[in-house]
Design an enzyme around this catalytic site. Sequence first.
Site, PDB file in Angstrom:
ATOM      1  N   ALA A   6       1.387 -12.533  59.134  1.00  0.00           N
ATOM      2  CA  ALA A   6       1.798 -11.258  58.910  1.00  0.00           C
ATOM      3  C   ALA A   6       2.717 -10.745  59.726  1.00  0.00           C
ATOM      4  O   ALA A   6       3.780 -10.115  59.200  1.00  0.00           O
ATOM      5  CB  ALA A   6       0.340 -10.562  59.168  1.00  0.00           C
ATOM      6  N   ALA A   7       2.484 -10.828  61.074  1.00  0.00           N
ATOM      7  CA  ALA A   7       3.817 -10.120  61.971  1.00  0.00           C
ATOM      8  C   ALA A   7       5.001 -10.960  61.921  1.00  0.00           C
ATOM      9  O   ALA A   7       5.927 -10.479  61.676  1.00  0.00           O
ATOM     10  CB  ALA A   7       3.115 -10.082  63.476  1.00  0.00           C
ATOM     11  N   GLU A  30       6.023 -22.437  62.168  1.00  0.00           N
ATOM     12  CA  GLU A  30       4.592 -22.187  61.637  1.00  0.00           C
ATOM     13  C   GLU A  30       3.855 -23.516  61.535  1.00  0.00           C
ATOM     14  O   GLU A  30       4.396 -24.575  60.887  1.00  0.00           O
ATOM     15  CB  GLU A  30       4.480 -21.451  60.132  1.00  0.00           C
ATOM     16  CG  GLU A  30       2.838 -21.535  59.743  1.00  0.00           C
ATOM     17  CD  GLU A  30       1.936 -21.033  60.594  1.00  0.00           C
ATOM     18  OE1 GLU A  30       2.155 -19.731  61.151  1.00  0.00           O
ATOM     19  OE2 GLU A  30       0.976 -21.695  60.965  1.00  0.00           O
ATOM     20  N   CYS A  40      -7.605 -11.557  55.942  1.00  0.00           N
ATOM     21  CA  CYS A  40      -8.778 -10.531  55.395  1.00  0.00           C
ATOM     22  C   CYS A  40      -9.364 -10.707  54.334  1.00  0.00           C
ATOM     23  O   CYS A  40     -10.435 -10.372  54.004  1.00  0.00           O
ATOM     24  CB  CYS A  40      -7.927  -9.233  55.436  1.00  0.00           C
ATOM     25  SG  CYS A  40      -6.541  -8.845  56.657  1.00  0.00           S
ATOM     26  N   ARG A  67      14.800 -16.500  50.083  1.00  0.00           N
ATOM     27  CA  ARG A  67      15.133 -15.234  50.685  1.00  0.00           C
ATOM     28  C   ARG A  67      16.244 -15.496  52.126  1.00  0.00           C
ATOM     29  O   ARG A  67      16.486 -14.497  52.769  1.00  0.00           O
ATOM     30  CB  ARG A  67      14.073 -14.300  51.067  1.00  0.00           C
ATOM     31  CG  ARG A  67      13.459 -13.847  49.976  1.00  0.00           C
ATOM     32  CD  ARG A  67      12.483 -12.914  50.090  1.00  0.00           C
ATOM     33  NE  ARG A  67      12.084 -12.075  49.153  1.00  0.00           N
ATOM     34  CZ  ARG A  67      11.254 -12.259  48.155  1.00  0.00           C
ATOM     35  NH1 ARG A  67      10.818 -13.393  47.835  1.00  0.00           N
ATOM     36  NH2 ARG A  67      11.063 -11.265  47.255  1.00  0.00           N
ATOM     37  N   VAL A  77       5.599 -24.693  67.958  1.00  0.00           N
ATOM     38  CA  VAL A  77       6.476 -24.456  69.145  1.00  0.00           C
ATOM     39  C   VAL A  77       5.580 -24.839  70.423  1.00  0.00           C
ATOM     40  O   VAL A  77       4.436 -24.308  70.437  1.00  0.00           O
ATOM     41  CB  VAL A  77       6.993 -23.093  69.299  1.00  0.00           C
ATOM     42  CG1 VAL A  77       7.636 -22.954  70.603  1.00  0.00           C
ATOM     43  CG2 VAL A  77       7.807 -22.775  68.217  1.00  0.00           C
TER      44      VAL A  77
HETATM   45  C1  LIG Z   1     -11.909 -13.431  57.897  1.00  0.00           C
HETATM   46  C2  LIG Z   1     -11.087 -12.300  58.650  1.00  0.00           C
HETATM   47  C3  LIG Z   1     -10.858 -11.131  58.122  1.00  0.00           C
HETATM   48  C4  LIG Z   1     -10.074 -10.088  58.444  1.00  0.00           C
HETATM   49  N1  LIG Z   1     -10.077  -9.089  57.861  1.00  0.00           N
HETATM   50  C5  LIG Z   1      -9.480  -8.040  58.147  1.00  0.00           C
HETATM   51  C6  LIG Z   1      -9.355  -6.424  57.616  1.00  0.00           C
HETATM   52  O1  LIG Z   1      -9.832  -6.303  56.530  1.00  0.00           O
HETATM   53  N2  LIG Z   1      -8.583  -5.704  57.919  1.00  0.00           N
HETATM   54  C7  LIG Z   1      -7.396  -5.990  58.765  1.00  0.00           C
HETATM   55  O2  LIG Z   1      -6.645  -5.114  59.136  1.00  0.00           O
HETATM   56  N3  LIG Z   1      -7.247  -7.381  59.383  1.00  0.00           N
HETATM   57  C8  LIG Z   1      -8.286  -8.060  59.189  1.00  0.00           C
HETATM   58  N4  LIG Z   1      -8.292  -9.426  59.851  1.00  0.00           N
HETATM   59  C9  LIG Z   1      -7.252  -9.714  60.745  1.00  0.00           C
HETATM   60  C10 LIG Z   1      -5.796 -10.003  60.348  1.00  0.00           C
HETATM   61  O3  LIG Z   1      -6.082 -11.247  59.408  1.00  0.00           O
HETATM   62  C11 LIG Z   1      -5.105 -10.435  61.566  1.00  0.00           C
HETATM   63  O4  LIG Z   1      -5.064  -9.348  62.293  1.00  0.00           O
HETATM   64  C12 LIG Z   1      -3.614 -10.688  60.914  1.00  0.00           C
HETATM   65  O5  LIG Z   1      -3.756 -11.939  60.271  1.00  0.00           O
HETATM   66  C13 LIG Z   1      -2.740 -11.031  62.442  1.00  0.00           C
HETATM   67  O6  LIG Z   1      -1.406 -11.388  61.915  1.00  0.00           O
HETATM   68  P1  LIG Z   1      -0.864 -12.188  63.076  1.00  0.00           P
HETATM   69  O7  LIG Z   1       0.529 -12.588  62.130  1.00  0.00           O
HETATM   70  O8  LIG Z   1      -0.656 -11.457  64.270  1.00  0.00           O
HETATM   71  O9  LIG Z   1      -1.328 -13.429  63.526  1.00  0.00           O
HETATM   72  P2  LIG Z   1      -2.023 -14.560  62.350  1.00  0.00           P
HETATM   73  O10 LIG Z   1      -2.557 -14.255  61.135  1.00  0.00           O
HETATM   74  O11 LIG Z   1      -2.886 -15.415  63.362  1.00  0.00           O
HETATM   75  O12 LIG Z   1      -0.576 -15.600  62.572  1.00  0.00           O
HETATM   76  C14 LIG Z   1      -0.299 -16.237  63.648  1.00  0.00           C
HETATM   77  C15 LIG Z   1       0.440 -17.574  62.913  1.00  0.00           C
HETATM   78  O13 LIG Z   1       1.187 -18.091  63.967  1.00  0.00           O
HETATM   79  C16 LIG Z   1       0.996 -19.692  63.817  1.00  0.00           C
HETATM   80  N5  LIG Z   1       1.236 -20.025  65.152  1.00  0.00           N
HETATM   81  C17 LIG Z   1       0.404 -19.873  66.432  1.00  0.00           C
HETATM   82  N6  LIG Z   1       1.186 -20.550  67.401  1.00  0.00           N
HETATM   83  C18 LIG Z   1       2.091 -21.198  66.754  1.00  0.00           C
HETATM   84  C19 LIG Z   1       3.024 -22.163  67.757  1.00  0.00           C
HETATM   85  N7  LIG Z   1       2.836 -22.236  68.895  1.00  0.00           N
HETATM   86  N8  LIG Z   1       3.901 -22.465  66.823  1.00  0.00           N
HETATM   87  C20 LIG Z   1       3.924 -22.362  65.674  1.00  0.00           C
HETATM   88  N9  LIG Z   1       3.230 -21.619  64.787  1.00  0.00           N
HETATM   89  C21 LIG Z   1       2.184 -21.024  65.740  1.00  0.00           C
HETATM   90  C22 LIG Z   1      -0.562 -19.960  63.521  1.00  0.00           C
HETATM   91  O14 LIG Z   1      -0.649 -21.043  63.005  1.00  0.00           O
HETATM   92  C23 LIG Z   1      -0.551 -18.432  62.436  1.00  0.00           C
HETATM   93  O15 LIG Z   1      -0.325 -18.964  61.212  1.00  0.00           O
HETATM   94  C24 LIG Z   1      -9.168 -10.289  59.346  1.00  0.00           C
HETATM   95  C25 LIG Z   1      -9.092 -11.665  59.893  1.00  0.00           C
HETATM   96  C26 LIG Z   1     -10.082 -12.790  59.556  1.00  0.00           C
HETATM   97  C27 LIG Z   1      -9.840 -14.093  60.223  1.00  0.00           C
END
Ligand SMILES: Cc1cc2nc3c(=O)[nH]c(=O)nc-3n(C[C@H](O)[C@H](O)[C@H](O)COP(=O)(O)OP(=O)(O)OC[C@H]3O[C@@H](n4cnc5c(N)ncnc54)[C@H](O)[C@@H]3O)c2cc1C
Length: 452
Positions: A6-7, A30, A40, A67, A77
């Site tokens: 996501a982020a 990734e 989610c 893209r 990493v």
């Molecule tokens: C079951 C479930 C239900 C949820 N429901 C909701 C909801 O209803 N509403 C809501 O707002 N949020 C919900 N969430 C939370 C939401 O999914 C997370 O807040 C969101 O995905 C965060 O995004 P992010 O990009 O910060 O982290 P992530 O989605 O965790 O992505 C981080 C990515 O970085 C990768 N990564 C990490 N370290 C490294 C590295 N060293 N090198 C390369 N890649 C790396 C990981 O593999 C991962 O793919 C839910 C989460 C879960 C698990």
Amino acid sequence: MIGGDAAGMSAASQARRLKGPDELEIVAFERGHFSSFSACGIPYWVGGDVATRDELIARTPQEHRARGIDLRMRTEVMEIDVARGRVRARHVDSGAEAWTSYDRLVIATGARPIRPDLPGADAPGVHGVQTLDDGQELLDTLSATRGRRAVVVGAGYIGVEMAEAMINRGYEVTVVNRGSEPMATLDPDMGRLVHRAMEGLGITMVNDAEVTKILTGEDGRVRAVGTQDAEYPADVVVLGIGVRPETDLARAAGLPVGDHGGLLTDLAMRVRGHENIWAGGDCVEVLDLVSGRERHIALGTHANKHGQVIGTNVGGGYATFPGVVGTAVSKVCNLEIARTGLREKDARRAGLRYETVTIESTSRAGYYPNAAPMTVKMLAERRTGRLLGVQIVGREGAAKRVDIAAVALTAGMTVEEMTSLDLGYAPPFSPVWDPILVAARKATAAVRRNAG
Ligand SMILES: Cc1cc2nc3c(=O)[nH]c(=O)nc-3n(C[C@H](O)[C@H](O)[C@H](O)COP(=O)(O)OP(=O)(O)OC[C@H]3O[C@@H](n4cnc5c(N)ncnc54)[C@H](O)[C@@H]3O)c2cc1C
């Protein structure tokens, strides 16, 4: 970009919108199998509301590459060399390693699910639900398991959503919860309503129970979850006991981390003290606009907004993320649960004095078909009457009403100001006095009564 969900990918996509490939080269790493997926949606996929895994993938690696984003999948990493502006990445399958230089770095590594440090926690039949791989493994277990007893460990929103998923799959569900009531993001009196409703759905709720062991059978598979004083038979166990910011890499690089373990950023999502490094999503702490304190809140809604802000700044524009008011919604079967702002204990911790009111109302005019009951709890600051928080538990139409309160919190409104909000009314949508307005009126009266 470190992290392809996501982020990270929101940041990459936004930066690409602002700057073409001739002006900005974007490389994203990734370590997993999927990019831009919706964790989610996992409970609804496991529960059968969403038919396939692919529906949870917003953008595939191929689409990102088309893209102009060089997304390197299955590449982790391992090290950030801040002094020389480079990262060391390793291909997960081949083990091949290489350094890549950067002018600007984005850390979007997300959060790591907490696993209980107990024997049996990794036994077959015990599942987390953080990634699509986790969801697939759980589904595979469900189709291979003949038994029909599921134990969910943890009663936060992921725990209750997974309890629903397992009910929908026809399982007998027990939820084992360390807290006094489910949904610790609510005050216990509101959590109690969730507790009762879950029991009404046929879910066995075990509160004040710490899991002390996960028992396995002769075949090595899970057979029960043990607490201090009981054992709960289980054919499958789902863990939903929370997450911690994934910041080992950043810590090792000497980047600043706060009390909750998340990276510390400024309002432009730039890592404090580092001009050319940004961080966002589940790996950072955010400013709580109501209490004025830093918090760690792992939600996709924030991660996407952080990514948008970071991408704008990395792409040469200017954007900020002011902070959050702590809004979250979830449901268990037909029970909707919502919260925003401070709970009573948050208000006390912040040194605030407050009034609380709780009202019962309905989702539609009482005479309209399917009007469903709803409980709204509201906190207002003593004397000033400033809104501090709202929690709602009810049936269809309850949860998203919390957004009214989220806007009021963001605008710094008093509960008295809220009483004259021009909210829409027609019998199919609300009583003539919307439940939020009823709560605001009662809170206004409480503030006036204790003003002296
Ligand atoms: C079951 C479930 C239900 C949820 N429901 C909701 C909801 O209803 N509403 C809501 O707002 N949020 C919900 N969430 C939370 C939401 O999914 C997370 O807040 C969101 O995905 C965060 O995004 P992010 O990009 O910060 O982290 P992530 O989605 O965790 O992505 C981080 C990515 O970085 C990768 N990564 C990490 N370290 C490294 C590295 N060293 N090198 C390369 N890649 C790396 C990981 O593999 C991962 O793919 C839910 C989460 C879960 C698990």
